[in-house]
Motif scaffolding. Structure first.
Motif, PDB file in Angstrom:
ATOM      1  N   GLY A  52      57.898  20.041  26.961  1.00 54.83           N
ATOM      2  CA  GLY A  52      56.843  20.910  27.496  1.00 54.83           C
ATOM      3  C   GLY A  52      56.581  21.196  28.703  1.00 54.83           C
ATOM      4  O   GLY A  52      57.640  21.479  29.560  1.00 54.83           O
ATOM      5  N   THR A  53      55.661  21.120  29.271  1.00 57.02           N
ATOM      6  CA  THR A  53      55.186  21.942  30.785  1.00 57.02           C
ATOM      7  C   THR A  53      55.662  21.151  31.854  1.00 57.02           C
ATOM      8  O   THR A  53      56.137  21.653  32.654  1.00 57.02           O
ATOM      9  CB  THR A  53      53.673  21.967  30.928  1.00 57.02           C
ATOM     10  N   GLU A  54      56.045  19.829  31.625  1.00 54.22           N
ATOM     11  CA  GLU A  54      56.654  19.075  32.817  1.00 54.22           C
ATOM     12  C   GLU A  54      57.956  18.340  32.446  1.00 54.22           C
ATOM     13  O   GLU A  54      58.398  17.605  33.392  1.00 54.22           O
ATOM     14  CB  GLU A  54      55.508  17.894  33.224  1.00 54.22           C
ATOM     15  N   SER A  55      58.409  18.891  31.220  1.00 50.77           N
ATOM     16  CA  SER A  55      59.673  18.289  30.667  1.00 50.77           C
ATOM     17  C   SER A  55      60.888  18.521  31.949  1.00 50.77           C
ATOM     18  O   SER A  55      61.950  17.666  31.734  1.00 50.77           O
ATOM     19  CB  SER A  55      59.982  18.553  29.360  1.00 50.77           C
ATOM     20  N   VAL A  56      60.976  19.586  32.299  1.00 48.35           N
ATOM     21  CA  VAL A  56      62.181  19.906  33.150  1.00 48.35           C
ATOM     22  C   VAL A  56      62.361  18.801  34.370  1.00 48.35           C
ATOM     23  O   VAL A  56      63.466  18.763  34.579  1.00 48.35           O
ATOM     24  CB  VAL A  56      61.929  21.196  33.737  1.00 48.35           C
ATOM     25  N   VAL A  57      61.169  18.125  35.074  1.00 50.86           N
ATOM     26  CA  VAL A  57      61.632  17.149  36.079  1.00 50.86           C
ATOM     27  C   VAL A  57      62.319  16.209  35.368  1.00 50.86           C
ATOM     28  O   VAL A  57      63.134  15.728  35.980  1.00 50.86           O
ATOM     29  CB  VAL A  57      60.209  16.762  36.601  1.00 50.86           C
ATOM     30  N   ALA A  85      62.360  28.167  22.562  1.00 53.46           N
ATOM     31  CA  ALA A  85      63.105  29.105  23.543  1.00 53.46           C
ATOM     32  C   ALA A  85      63.196  28.332  24.886  1.00 53.46           C
ATOM     33  O   ALA A  85      64.255  28.355  25.434  1.00 53.46           O
ATOM     34  CB  ALA A  85      62.270  30.354  23.661  1.00 53.46           C
ATOM     35  N   TYR A  86      62.148  27.492  25.156  1.00 52.51           N
ATOM     36  CA  TYR A  86      62.420  26.827  26.274  1.00 52.51           C
ATOM     37  C   TYR A  86      63.430  25.848  26.290  1.00 52.51           C
ATOM     38  O   TYR A  86      64.241  25.594  27.263  1.00 52.51           O
ATOM     39  CB  TYR A  86      60.944  26.074  26.752  1.00 52.51           C
ATOM     40  N   ARG A  87      63.628  25.246  25.063  1.00 54.50           N
ATOM     41  CA  ARG A  87      64.402  24.103  24.936  1.00 54.50           C
ATOM     42  C   ARG A  87      65.891  24.749  25.140  1.00 54.50           C
ATOM     43  O   ARG A  87      66.562  24.003  26.077  1.00 54.50           O
ATOM     44  CB  ARG A  87      64.402  23.595  23.490  1.00 54.50           C
ATOM     45  N   ASP A  88      66.269  25.618  24.488  1.00 54.07           N
ATOM     46  CA  ASP A  88      67.396  26.444  24.566  1.00 54.07           C
ATOM     47  C   ASP A  88      67.778  27.040  26.286  1.00 54.07           C
ATOM     48  O   ASP A  88      68.771  26.565  26.731  1.00 54.07           O
ATOM     49  CB  ASP A  88      67.377  27.741  23.550  1.00 54.07           C
ATOM     50  N   PRO A 193      62.403  26.454  36.128  1.00 54.63           N
ATOM     51  CA  PRO A 193      61.381  27.315  35.273  1.00 54.63           C
ATOM     52  C   PRO A 193      60.388  26.475  34.670  1.00 54.63           C
ATOM     53  O   PRO A 193      60.646  25.558  34.317  1.00 54.63           O
ATOM     54  CB  PRO A 193      62.222  28.027  34.262  1.00 54.63           C
ATOM     55  N   HIS A 194      59.245  26.927  34.652  1.00 54.99           N
ATOM     56  CA  HIS A 194      58.055  26.357  34.057  1.00 54.99           C
ATOM     57  C   HIS A 194      57.915  26.686  32.488  1.00 54.99           C
ATOM     58  O   HIS A 194      58.502  28.048  32.237  1.00 54.99           O
ATOM     59  CB  HIS A 194      56.745  26.772  34.642  1.00 54.99           C
ATOM     60  N   HIS A 195      57.265  26.223  31.720  1.00 51.20           N
ATOM     61  CA  HIS A 195      57.004  26.557  30.323  1.00 51.20           C
ATOM     62  C   HIS A 195      56.354  27.844  30.400  1.00 51.20           C
ATOM     63  O   HIS A 195      55.431  27.849  31.038  1.00 51.20           O
ATOM     64  CB  HIS A 195      56.354  25.407  29.738  1.00 51.20           C
ATOM     65  N   PRO A 196      56.613  28.531  29.467  1.00 50.59           N
ATOM     66  CA  PRO A 196      56.236  29.999  29.527  1.00 50.59           C
ATOM     67  C   PRO A 196      54.526  29.895  29.297  1.00 50.59           C
ATOM     68  O   PRO A 196      53.795  30.977  29.514  1.00 50.59           O
ATOM     69  CB  PRO A 196      56.830  30.853  28.563  1.00 50.59           C
TER      70      PRO A 196
END
Length: 241
Positions: A52-57, A85-88, A193-196
């Motif tokens: 989700g929106t903060e998962s990349v951290v 798409a963000y997962r990939d 990158p942030h969630h689109p």
């Protein structure tokens, strides 16, 4: 003998004394908490991410310690295409080698949600069959798990510890003390990158039918199950998961 070692040697019916470990780690940096969690449960710990929106951290921090750490992703069948798409995108960008996509059990769906409309009739039951039960099965081989909850996200999360017991498992919340500003700064300083959908006002993203935009001044999770007496999907509520 250091505090972490002391905690491990004082069991309270769990693999370790979660209260002592929480006390030892509550002022530690998130990266250090993740490093210790992975070291305490070699081969027996997984992270759970919604991408989700903060998962990349959290995912970026985990990747700095081990790109091979298992990452469990619950694909409910109702997710936004942008989330998939963000997962990939993040899997490739961070070099994660064990992102495991967990679907609901098809027989359970056929029996309990054959028309895929359970979310509107009984959202708790929908979350149970599409998220809670699949995660319980996916976590069965593990003694501990890592998630990305933060205290700032909602009043219901304002007191979560850094380490807690979760049934027979230990649950690590390494980002618990971080605020929204900390997360944005972390992402921007590393050009992550942030969630689109974030730019469209979605600050907490779950399943498409039960996620709406957040209004200025609202809790980040205010857009989840809006208008219903529901604030959590169920995977963080009760023991046995």
């Amino acid at each position: 003998m250091n505090a972490v070692t002391t905690a491990v040697e004082r069991p309270l019916g769990l693999p370790l004394d979660v209260f002592a470990l929480d006390a030892a780690l509550r002022r530690s940096e998130p990266e250090k908490i993740i490093e210790i969690a992975l070291a305490l449960f070699p081969g027996r710990i997984a992270a759970v991410s919604s991408f989700g929106t903060e998962s990349v951290v959290l995912l970026h921090m985990i990747a700095q310690v081990s790109k091979a750490a298992p990452i469990l992703f619950l694909d409910t069948g109702h997710l936004f295409p942008e989330t998939l798409a963000y997962r990939d995108q993040l899997t490739d960008l961070l070099g994660l080698t064990q992102v495991l996509t967990i679907p609901p059990d098809p027989e359970a769906l056929a029996a309990r949600d054959p028309e895929a409309g359970l979310w509107s009739e009984d959202p708790d039951a929908c979350c149970a069959v599409r998220k809670v039960e699949p995660l319980a099965r996916a976590l069965a081989p593990y003694g501990a798990w890592i998630n990305g909850r933060k205290r700032y996200q909602a009043q219901t999360r304002s007191t979560i510890p850094v380490v807690e017991g979760d049934g027979a498992r230990v649950k690590f919340n390494p980002l618990a003390t971080l605020g929204r500003e900390d997360l944005i700064a972390y992402m921007d300083s590393r050009n992550l990158p942030h969630h689109p959908l974030e730019k469209h006002g979605f600050l907490s993203i779950g399943c498409m039918p039960c996620t709406s935009r957040v209004k200025p001044g609202e809790d980040p999770r205010a857009g989840r199950w809006r208008g219903r007496a529901k604030t959590e999907c169920g995977i963080h509520l009760g023991e046995g998961i």
